[in-house]
Design a protein around this motif. Structure first.
Motif: not given
Length: 199
Positions: A59-69, A99-103, A173-180, A195-197
């Motif tokens: 994952v390549n995490r960055e500040n992202t507008d989640l509403a757009t995703l 703070f997520v990987d957009k794709n 994917i969620l595990a790589l974002h410290d989530s489940e 949940s997401l950071s």
């Protein structure tokens, strides 16, 4: 099999373009769009399963507008939602940054939304809600009613413990974002949450 179906529908559509009415052409066009989206999803799933097996999902995490995703994910399956006449309500804050990987997160939302469309009865309702938690994370809940046939199947296999590849990829994917991913079935309502950071 899905690829062959897409080819067959393409041949039918070519014939209908010549002889069909505008309404018939639109109908075949929607069918092809839906099938193509499902086939593309299947291809991505196969590739990701292979990547999971070799530990190569990154994952390549960055500040992202989640509403757009979320909008992008729902737009991809708009035709299927229209065909099944699902009322899908989105209730999210005006500002929703994570703070997520957009794709990868588009994959998560698309997989979960796809499950909603497949398992909710026609003309049924579903929803996606998001809110900020006390610890500064963003909590997501996706709820939908389960069709009767799925409830009958759940007598043999716990639907909340699905072994479907799509949900396994979501969990990875969620595990790589410290989530489940958490799932539960109460009465006839299925809920998937995570949940997401924000940083």
């Amino acid at each position: 099999r899905d690829v062959e179906r897409s080819r067959g529908l393409g041949d039918v559509y070519k014939r209908q373009v010549i002889s069909g009415t505008p309404e018939e052409q639109e109908t075949y066009s929607k069918i092809i769009q839906t099938t193509s989206a499902e086939t593309l999803e299947m291809v991505y799933t196969i590739l990701d399963i292979a990547a999971m097996g070799s530990g190569k999902i990154e994952v390549n995490r960055e500040n992202t507008d989640l509403a757009t995703l979320i909008q992008k994910a729902t737009d991809q399956l708009a035709t299927l939602r229209e065909e099944r006449a699902i009322n899908f309500e989105i209730n999210i804050p005006d500002t929703l940054n994570g703070f997520v990987d957009k794709n990868r997160m588009v994959q998560v939302f698309t997989n979960l939304y796809s499950n909603v469309l497949r398992y909710t009865p026609k003309n049924g309702s579903a929803s996606l809600q998001a809110k900020t938690t006390d610890d500064g994370r963003i909590s997501f809940s996706i709820r939908n009613d389960i069709a009767k046939i799925q409830l009958l199947k759940s007598n043999k296999q716990d639907i909340t413990q699905s072994t479907g590849f799509g949900l396994e990829i979501v969990r990875e994917i969620l595990a790589l974002h410290d989530s489940e991913l958490s799932t539960e079935l109460i009465d006839k309502q299925f809920t998937a949450s995570f949940s997401l950071s924000t940083d």
